[in-house]
Structure formats: C-alpha cells, structure tokens
Scaffold this active site. Structure first.
Site, PDB file in Angstrom:
ATOM      1  N   ASP A  61     -21.719 -19.811  29.371  1.00 48.67           N
ATOM      2  CA  ASP A  61     -21.426 -19.004  30.563  1.00 48.67           C
ATOM      3  C   ASP A  61     -20.110 -19.493  31.145  1.00 48.67           C
ATOM      4  OD1 ASP A  61     -21.501 -17.922  33.327  1.00 48.67           O
ATOM      5  OD2 ASP A  61     -23.573 -17.413  32.849  1.00 48.67           O
ATOM      6  N   ASN A  62     -19.235 -18.566  31.539  1.00 54.51           N
ATOM      7  CA  ASN A  62     -17.953 -18.999  32.115  1.00 54.51           C
ATOM      8  C   ASN A  62     -18.029 -19.151  33.642  1.00 54.51           C
ATOM      9  OD1 ASN A  62     -17.994 -16.382  32.991  1.00 54.51           O
ATOM     10  ND2 ASN A  62     -16.140 -15.718  31.902  1.00 54.51           N
ATOM     11  N   SER A 100     -18.208 -16.974  35.855  1.00 53.42           N
ATOM     12  CA  SER A 100     -17.457 -15.976  36.630  1.00 53.42           C
ATOM     13  C   SER A 100     -18.344 -15.341  37.694  1.00 53.42           C
ATOM     14  CB  SER A 100     -16.875 -14.892  35.710  1.00 53.42           C
ATOM     15  OG  SER A 100     -17.900 -14.279  34.960  1.00 53.42           O
ATOM     16  N   SER A 129     -29.450  -1.145  29.583  1.00 53.11           N
ATOM     17  CA  SER A 129     -29.825  -0.695  30.918  1.00 53.11           C
ATOM     18  C   SER A 129     -30.388   0.715  30.858  1.00 53.11           C
ATOM     19  CB  SER A 129     -28.573  -0.708  31.798  1.00 53.11           C
ATOM     20  OG  SER A 129     -28.792   0.027  32.978  1.00 53.11           O
ATOM     21  N   TYR A 173     -19.159   1.069  33.368  1.00 52.76           N
ATOM     22  CA  TYR A 173     -20.190   0.055  33.087  1.00 52.76           C
ATOM     23  C   TYR A 173     -21.225   0.641  32.128  1.00 52.76           C
ATOM     24  CZ  TYR A 173     -24.595  -2.419  33.759  1.00 52.76           C
ATOM     25  OH  TYR A 173     -25.789  -3.067  33.539  1.00 52.76           O
ATOM     26  N   LYS A 179     -22.473  -0.199  27.965  1.00 54.74           N
ATOM     27  CA  LYS A 179     -23.834  -0.400  27.433  1.00 54.74           C
ATOM     28  C   LYS A 179     -24.078   0.530  26.247  1.00 54.74           C
ATOM     29  CE  LYS A 179     -25.071  -3.619  30.282  1.00 54.74           C
ATOM     30  NZ  LYS A 179     -24.975  -4.988  29.781  1.00 54.74           N
ATOM     31  N   TYR A 202     -33.237  -2.402  30.662  1.00 58.02           N
ATOM     32  CA  TYR A 202     -33.895  -2.833  31.897  1.00 58.02           C
ATOM     33  C   TYR A 202     -33.877  -1.699  32.919  1.00 58.02           C
ATOM     34  CZ  TYR A 202     -32.017  -7.388  30.234  1.00 58.02           C
ATOM     35  OH  TYR A 202     -31.634  -8.485  29.511  1.00 58.02           O
ATOM     36  N   ASN A 221     -24.391  -4.290  46.753  1.00 60.42           N
ATOM     37  CA  ASN A 221     -24.490  -2.856  46.426  1.00 60.42           C
ATOM     38  C   ASN A 221     -25.937  -2.471  46.173  1.00 60.42           C
ATOM     39  OD1 ASN A 221     -21.642  -2.242  46.260  1.00 60.42           O
ATOM     40  ND2 ASN A 221     -21.638  -3.556  44.440  1.00 60.42           N
ATOM     41  N   ARG A 228     -25.749   8.704  48.098  1.00 57.62           N
ATOM     42  CA  ARG A 228     -24.664   7.975  47.427  1.00 57.62           C
ATOM     43  C   ARG A 228     -24.308   8.728  46.145  1.00 57.62           C
ATOM     44  NH1 ARG A 228     -25.736   1.775  45.524  1.00 57.62           N
ATOM     45  NH2 ARG A 228     -27.269   2.805  44.193  1.00 57.62           N
TER      46      ARG A 228
HETATM   47  P1  NAD Z   1     -25.161 -11.780  36.344  1.00 52.69           P
HETATM   48  O1  NAD Z   1     -23.773 -11.381  36.721  1.00 52.69           O
HETATM   49  O2  NAD Z   1     -25.960 -12.546  37.313  1.00 52.69           O
HETATM   50  O3  NAD Z   1     -25.124 -12.603  34.961  1.00 52.69           O
HETATM   51  C1  NAD Z   1     -24.132 -12.425  34.002  1.00 52.69           C
HETATM   52  C2  NAD Z   1     -23.617 -13.798  33.633  1.00 52.69           C
HETATM   53  O4  NAD Z   1     -22.616 -13.669  32.614  1.00 52.69           O
HETATM   54  C3  NAD Z   1     -22.945 -14.509  34.805  1.00 52.69           C
HETATM   55  O5  NAD Z   1     -23.492 -15.815  34.929  1.00 52.69           O
HETATM   56  C4  NAD Z   1     -21.461 -14.595  34.427  1.00 52.69           C
HETATM   57  O6  NAD Z   1     -20.850 -15.772  34.897  1.00 52.69           O
HETATM   58  C5  NAD Z   1     -21.535 -14.523  32.915  1.00 52.69           C
HETATM   59  N1  NAD Z   1     -20.369 -13.942  32.231  1.00 52.69           N
HETATM   60  C6  NAD Z   1     -19.767 -12.748  32.458  1.00 52.69           C
HETATM   61  N2  NAD Z   1     -18.765 -12.558  31.579  1.00 52.69           N
HETATM   62  C7  NAD Z   1     -18.738 -13.649  30.767  1.00 52.69           C
HETATM   63  C8  NAD Z   1     -17.942 -14.046  29.656  1.00 52.69           C
HETATM   64  N3  NAD Z   1     -16.960 -13.276  29.193  1.00 52.69           N
HETATM   65  N4  NAD Z   1     -18.197 -15.236  29.072  1.00 52.69           N
HETATM   66  C9  NAD Z   1     -19.197 -16.043  29.522  1.00 52.69           C
HETATM   67  N5  NAD Z   1     -19.976 -15.725  30.569  1.00 52.69           N
HETATM   68  C10 NAD Z   1     -19.763 -14.530  31.168  1.00 52.69           C
HETATM   69  O7  NAD Z   1     -25.924 -10.445  35.901  1.00 52.69           O
HETATM   70  P2  NAD Z   1     -27.465 -10.198  35.622  1.00 52.69           P
HETATM   71  O8  NAD Z   1     -27.987  -9.350  36.710  1.00 52.69           O
HETATM   72  O9  NAD Z   1     -28.138 -11.450  35.290  1.00 52.69           O
HETATM   73  O10 NAD Z   1     -27.346  -9.278  34.329  1.00 52.69           O
HETATM   74  C11 NAD Z   1     -27.353  -9.826  33.035  1.00 52.69           C
HETATM   75  C12 NAD Z   1     -27.124  -8.701  32.029  1.00 52.69           C
HETATM   76  O11 NAD Z   1     -28.119  -7.691  32.219  1.00 52.69           O
HETATM   77  C13 NAD Z   1     -25.770  -8.023  32.197  1.00 52.69           C
HETATM   78  O12 NAD Z   1     -25.288  -7.692  30.893  1.00 52.69           O
HETATM   79  C14 NAD Z   1     -26.123  -6.758  32.948  1.00 52.69           C
HETATM   80  O13 NAD Z   1     -25.216  -5.717  32.688  1.00 52.69           O
HETATM   81  C15 NAD Z   1     -27.496  -6.432  32.392  1.00 52.69           C
HETATM   82  N6  NAD Z   1     -28.299  -5.598  33.309  1.00 52.69           N
HETATM   83  C16 NAD Z   1     -28.520  -6.045  34.587  1.00 52.69           C
HETATM   84  C17 NAD Z   1     -29.256  -5.249  35.456  1.00 52.69           C
HETATM   85  C18 NAD Z   1     -29.507  -5.697  36.876  1.00 52.69           C
HETATM   86  O14 NAD Z   1     -29.999  -4.882  37.657  1.00 52.69           O
HETATM   87  N7  NAD Z   1     -29.226  -6.939  37.251  1.00 52.69           N
HETATM   88  C19 NAD Z   1     -29.768  -4.019  35.023  1.00 52.69           C
HETATM   89  C20 NAD Z   1     -29.538  -3.622  33.710  1.00 52.69           C
HETATM   90  C21 NAD Z   1     -28.800  -4.419  32.857  1.00 52.69           C
HETATM   91  C1  UD1 Z   2     -27.686   0.642  40.177  1.00 50.79           C
HETATM   92  C2  UD1 Z   2     -26.744   1.276  39.197  1.00 50.79           C
HETATM   93  C3  UD1 Z   2     -27.269   1.017  37.796  1.00 50.79           C
HETATM   94  C4  UD1 Z   2     -27.410  -0.491  37.564  1.00 50.79           C
HETATM   95  C5  UD1 Z   2     -28.324  -1.071  38.639  1.00 50.79           C
HETATM   96  C6  UD1 Z   2     -28.425  -2.578  38.546  1.00 50.79           C
HETATM   97  C7  UD1 Z   2     -25.693   3.177  40.362  1.00 50.79           C
HETATM   98  C8  UD1 Z   2     -25.643   4.658  40.481  1.00 50.79           C
HETATM   99  N1  UD1 Z   2     -26.630   2.698  39.489  1.00 50.79           N
HETATM  100  O1  UD1 Z   2     -28.967   1.252  39.996  1.00 50.79           O
HETATM  101  O2  UD1 Z   2     -26.387   1.560  36.826  1.00 50.79           O
HETATM  102  O3  UD1 Z   2     -27.974  -0.760  36.277  1.00 50.79           O
HETATM  103  O4  UD1 Z   2     -27.815  -0.745  39.942  1.00 50.79           O
HETATM  104  O5  UD1 Z   2     -27.206  -3.187  38.841  1.00 50.79           O
HETATM  105  O6  UD1 Z   2     -24.970   2.430  41.006  1.00 50.79           O
HETATM  106  N2  UD1 Z   2     -30.125   2.186  48.186  1.00 50.79           N
HETATM  107  C9  UD1 Z   2     -30.080   2.464  49.524  1.00 50.79           C
HETATM  108  N3  UD1 Z   2     -29.292   1.694  50.320  1.00 50.79           N
HETATM  109  C10 UD1 Z   2     -28.552   0.644  49.842  1.00 50.79           C
HETATM  110  C11 UD1 Z   2     -28.617   0.356  48.463  1.00 50.79           C
HETATM  111  C12 UD1 Z   2     -29.409   1.159  47.653  1.00 50.79           C
HETATM  112  O7  UD1 Z   2     -30.719   3.394  49.983  1.00 50.79           O
HETATM  113  O8  UD1 Z   2     -27.829  -0.018  50.610  1.00 50.79           O
HETATM  114  C13 UD1 Z   2     -30.987   3.005  47.307  1.00 50.79           C
HETATM  115  C14 UD1 Z   2     -30.240   3.754  46.224  1.00 50.79           C
HETATM  116  O9  UD1 Z   2     -29.868   5.018  46.673  1.00 50.79           O
HETATM  117  C15 UD1 Z   2     -31.300   3.827  45.120  1.00 50.79           C
HETATM  118  C16 UD1 Z   2     -32.143   2.574  45.325  1.00 50.79           C
HETATM  119  O10 UD1 Z   2     -31.866   2.132  46.640  1.00 50.79           O
HETATM  120  O11 UD1 Z   2     -32.116   4.933  45.313  1.00 50.79           O
HETATM  121  C17 UD1 Z   2     -31.814   1.465  44.347  1.00 50.79           C
HETATM  122  O12 UD1 Z   2     -30.417   1.248  44.371  1.00 50.79           O
HETATM  123  P1  UD1 Z   2     -29.732   0.078  43.550  1.00 50.79           P
HETATM  124  O13 UD1 Z   2     -30.430  -1.203  43.814  1.00 50.79           O
HETATM  125  O14 UD1 Z   2     -28.269   0.136  43.792  1.00 50.79           O
HETATM  126  O15 UD1 Z   2     -30.070   0.436  42.032  1.00 50.79           O
HETATM  127  P2  UD1 Z   2     -29.767   1.786  41.210  1.00 50.79           P
HETATM  128  O16 UD1 Z   2     -28.947   2.731  41.980  1.00 50.79           O
HETATM  129  O17 UD1 Z   2     -31.064   2.297  40.700  1.00 50.79           O
END
Ligand code: NAD
Ligand code: UD1
Length: 335
Positions: A31-32, A34, A124, A149, A153, A177, A198, A292
């Site tokens: 992990d970097n 970031s 995702s 983004y 994927k 996920y 967000n 949104r």
């Molecule tokens: P996160 O940002 O907490 O974790 C990602 C990690 O990757 C971080 O620790 C970051 O430092 C590291 N990283 C990023 N770029 C790198 C690189 N080039 N080299 C080394 N390390 C690097 O995110 P998360 O929520 O734990 O998500 C993990 C994965 O799951 C991501 O690929 C994300 O797109 C995917 N995902 C997350 C969600 C969500 O809601 N959190 C939903 C669907 C998919």
């Molecule tokens: C978002 C991303 C999705 C990503 C996921 C995890 C968009 C359109 N989709 O999903 O691609 O995989 O996050 O990072 O951005 N909400 C509020 N108020 C807020 C925040 C959210 O009402 O301040 C609502 C949203 O309208 C939504 C729900 O809560 O209905 C969940 O939102 P969020 O947690 O951002 O996830 P997704 O939009 O499902």
C-alpha cells in the site's frame, strides 16, 4: 497461504487482513498510503494477534512488486489498491485511469513473471450501470458505466476475463460490492475519509458527532416507499469474510467469475438514519434536499450466487452496522 493484499491498509483491505490473519494465512500488504494511515498495519496486528508484513510501495512500481514476490512465495492476490471517489473521477479522469488500470496491469505482469495465477478483485455494483432492474444478478449486462471510476472497474473486469481466456490456469474472482458500511467492532479500524464525506454513513456519523450541522437527504420524491433511495448496505466485516471465501474458491476454479457481495435487500436513506439513532442514541438532524446527479432510485443485489458458490451470506444487522460505524467515528484517536 501467502496472500498479497494490495491496498491492504485501506478501509475494506484492513478488515480483510484481520480476517485472513485470524484464519491463519500469512498476509503481505502493498500500500502506498495515498488514502490510509501509517498505523493501520499495527492496528490490524493488535486485533488479529498476528502482524501482517507491510511494504509501503506503489503497486505501479514493478521493481518494488518484484521484490515482494521474490521475498515471499505468493499463492494468491487480493487487489484492493485504487482510487474510488466517483466525483473526483469525473473531475480528474486521467488520474483514475492511470492509477487503477496501471496498477492492475503491473500487478498482473509481475504475477505472470512469478507464476502466481490467482486473484480476487474489488469490483463494484456500479458495473451494472443505469439500465438493469433490481435485484442485480451477475448474468445481467454489465457494460455501461456512468463515470470514469465505474469505467475503470468495467475495464479491469474485462482485462481479467481476457487473461483467463488466454491462460486456462488463470483464476480470478470479480467481487462486486454493494454499499459497505460499519467498522471493526473494536473501534480500531473504519472508514475515515478526508474532508467532507461523499458517502452516506461517514456523513451521518459526522453529523451525529456534531462536526457537521445536518445531513442533506438527496431527494425525497423517488418512486420508493418513503421517497428516498434504496441501497444494499452491508457490514465491512461481512464483506471481509467474503474475500476469504473467494480466495478459497478461486484457488480451485480456473476462469473469471463475477460474484455480488450484498445482503440482497434495500434500505432507504431515512431507514438508515432512524436505525442509526436507535442503535446509538444520537440524533441526526436532516433536511430533504434535491436529488444528486447520477443517483439511481434502487440498488440491491441478488445474493444467491455468493451463497451457492462461496457459501457466503451477510450476517450482521443494520443496527450493528450503525453501532460499529459510530464506535469508530466517535473515538477521538481515529481522527
Ligand atoms: P480505500 O481508499 O480505503 O483503500 C484503497 C487503498 O489502496 C488505500 O489504502 C490506498 O492508500 C491504496 N492505494 C491506492 N492506490 C494505490 C497504488 N497505486 N499503490 C498502492 N496502494 C494504493 O478504499 P476501500 O473503500 O477500502 O476500497 C477498496 C477497493 O474496493 C477499491 O478498489 C474500491 O474501488 C473498491 N470498492 C469500494 C467500495 C466502497 O464503497 N468502499 C465499493 C465498491 C468497490
Ligand atoms: C456511491 C457511488 C458508487 C460507489 C459507492 C461507494 C455515486 C452515484 N455512486 O454509491 O459508484 O461504488 O458510492 O464509494 O456516487 N445520500 C444522501 N446524502 C448524503 C450522501 C448520500 O442522501 O450526504 C444518499 C444517496 O443519495 C444514496 C445513498 O445515500 O441514495 C447512499 O449514497 P452513497 O453512500 O454515496 O453511496 P452510493 O451513491 O450508493
């Protein structure tokens, strides 16, 4: 098994490392930092009672990756590393394509050099795009994303399918996920985004903590039971356990298999806010605001394939998700 976990210091990766260590695997994190703090490997060790090996490296750095593969005979890889903020990906698409695609290609090339053929990838629900009906099933078309983004994927899923077509021994599981929330019950690991969140749960937790004044609910006029959007929220510890099942499955199944990880049911924004207050006793003031851009009214998984192939189902309740999110967010030391 020796498991390389890219992005293992992040939100989902760190919880997965705990489960891997507790199951007796050796865990090597790349992990970097970031988007993670330097003390996460230590916190993982405290919870798991065993320490991961930690390399602070960028997964795009081929020589650094080779060093890891030379030092450890890696049996399988779980690839979390990448950027994940949808809005930022629209403003800075090249940053997302460069990091997410490049890191995957570099990783696959080095895996190839060392004969490692098993990978679990963090995909995702966003790959289902705007045109499929709920519940989303893995055999539905997943070929349109609505932001850079999401396109990364889709592209990475395709790269992994192509690699599986080219090499009959290659084994990939593409985990799609839904909405991971919650935190480790110890309060030591969780989701702590920089700046104003967000995503819904970190935003709710900061309102509950008094750091932000109120939640704006994005839209109250959707065609849903209470007018707010429905999502499939799942506990991050359940999600982490799904990865253990996925590496076991991948080890003996050549090909590239997409599998949803979700609970299979939809929860509205207002239901989540009320559940949070019930679970924590904290009020969450909110107003209903405009929709949104890009939000879909309803998103949830058909969770049948994960049960059939992995023997995995989400077990934790919405109350547990809320309570654990709060116990992490309310600890001053986590910020
Ligand atoms: P996160 O940002 O907490 O974790 C990602 C990690 O990757 C971080 O620790 C970051 O430092 C590291 N990283 C990023 N770029 C790198 C690189 N080039 N080299 C080394 N390390 C690097 O995110 P998360 O929520 O734990 O998500 C993990 C994965 O799951 C991501 O690929 C994300 O797109 C995917 N995902 C997350 C969600 C969500 O809601 N959190 C939903 C669907 C998919
Ligand atoms: C978002 C991303 C999705 C990503 C996921 C995890 C968009 C359109 N989709 O999903 O691609 O995989 O996050 O990072 O951005 N909400 C509020 N108020 C807020 C925040 C959210 O009402 O301040 C609502 C949203 O309208 C939504 C729900 O809560 O209905 C969940 O939102 P969020 O947690 O951002 O996830 P997704 O939009 O499902």
């Amino acid at each position: 098994m020796n498991v390389l976990v890219t992005g293992g210091a992040g939100y989902i990766g760190s919880h997965t490392c705990v489960e891997l260590l507790q199951a007796g695997h050796r865990v090597i994190i790349a992990d970097n930092l970031s988007n993670a703090s330097a003390d996460v490997p230590e916190r993982i060790a405290v919870i798991a009672g065993a320490a991961p090996v930690f390399y602070q490296v960028d997964v795009r750095d081929k020589d650094a990756l080779r060093e890891i593969f030379r030092a450890y005979a890696i049996d399988s890889v779980i690839h979390f590393a990448g950027f994940k903020a949808v809005g930022e990906s629209c403003r800075e698409p090249l940053k997302y394509y460069r990091n997410n695609i490049d890191s995957t290609l570099t990783l696959l090339e080095v895996m190839g050099e060392f004969g490692c053929k098993t990978i679990v990838f963090s995909s995702s629900a966003t790959v289902y795009g705007p045109n499929n009906p709920v519940p989303y099933r893995e055999d539905m078309p997943a070929n349109v994303a609505t932001n850079p983004y999401g396109w990364t994927k889709l592209m990475i899923e395709q790269i992994l399918r192509d690699q599986a077509s080219a090499d009959p021994e290659f084994r990939a599981v593409l985990l799609r996920y839904f909405n991971p929330i919650g935190a480790h019950p110890t309060g030591l690991l969780g989701d702590d985004p920089n700046g104003i969140p967000n995503n819904l749960m970190p935003y709710v937790a900061r309102v509950a903590a008094g750091i932000l004044p109120k939640l704006t609910v994005f839209g109250g006029d959707y065609d849903t039971p209470d007018g707010t959007c429905l999502r499939d929220y799942l506990h991050v510890v359940d999600l982490a356990k799904g990865h253990l099942a996925a590496i076991d499955y991948a080890a003996s199944h050549p090909g590239a298999e997409a599998i949803n990880l979700g609970t299979g049911s939809g929860v509205s924004v207002l239901e989540l806010v009320h559940a949070f207050t019930r679970a924590t006793g904290r009020e969450v003031p909110y107003v209903i605001g405009p929709r949104r851009d890009g939000d879909l009214p309803m998103v949830w998984a058909d969770a049948g394939k994960a049960k059939a192939l992995l023997g995995w189902t989400a077990e934790k309740t919405l109350e547990e998700m809320c309570r654990d999110s709060w116990s992490f967010a309310s600890k001053a030391g986590n910020r």
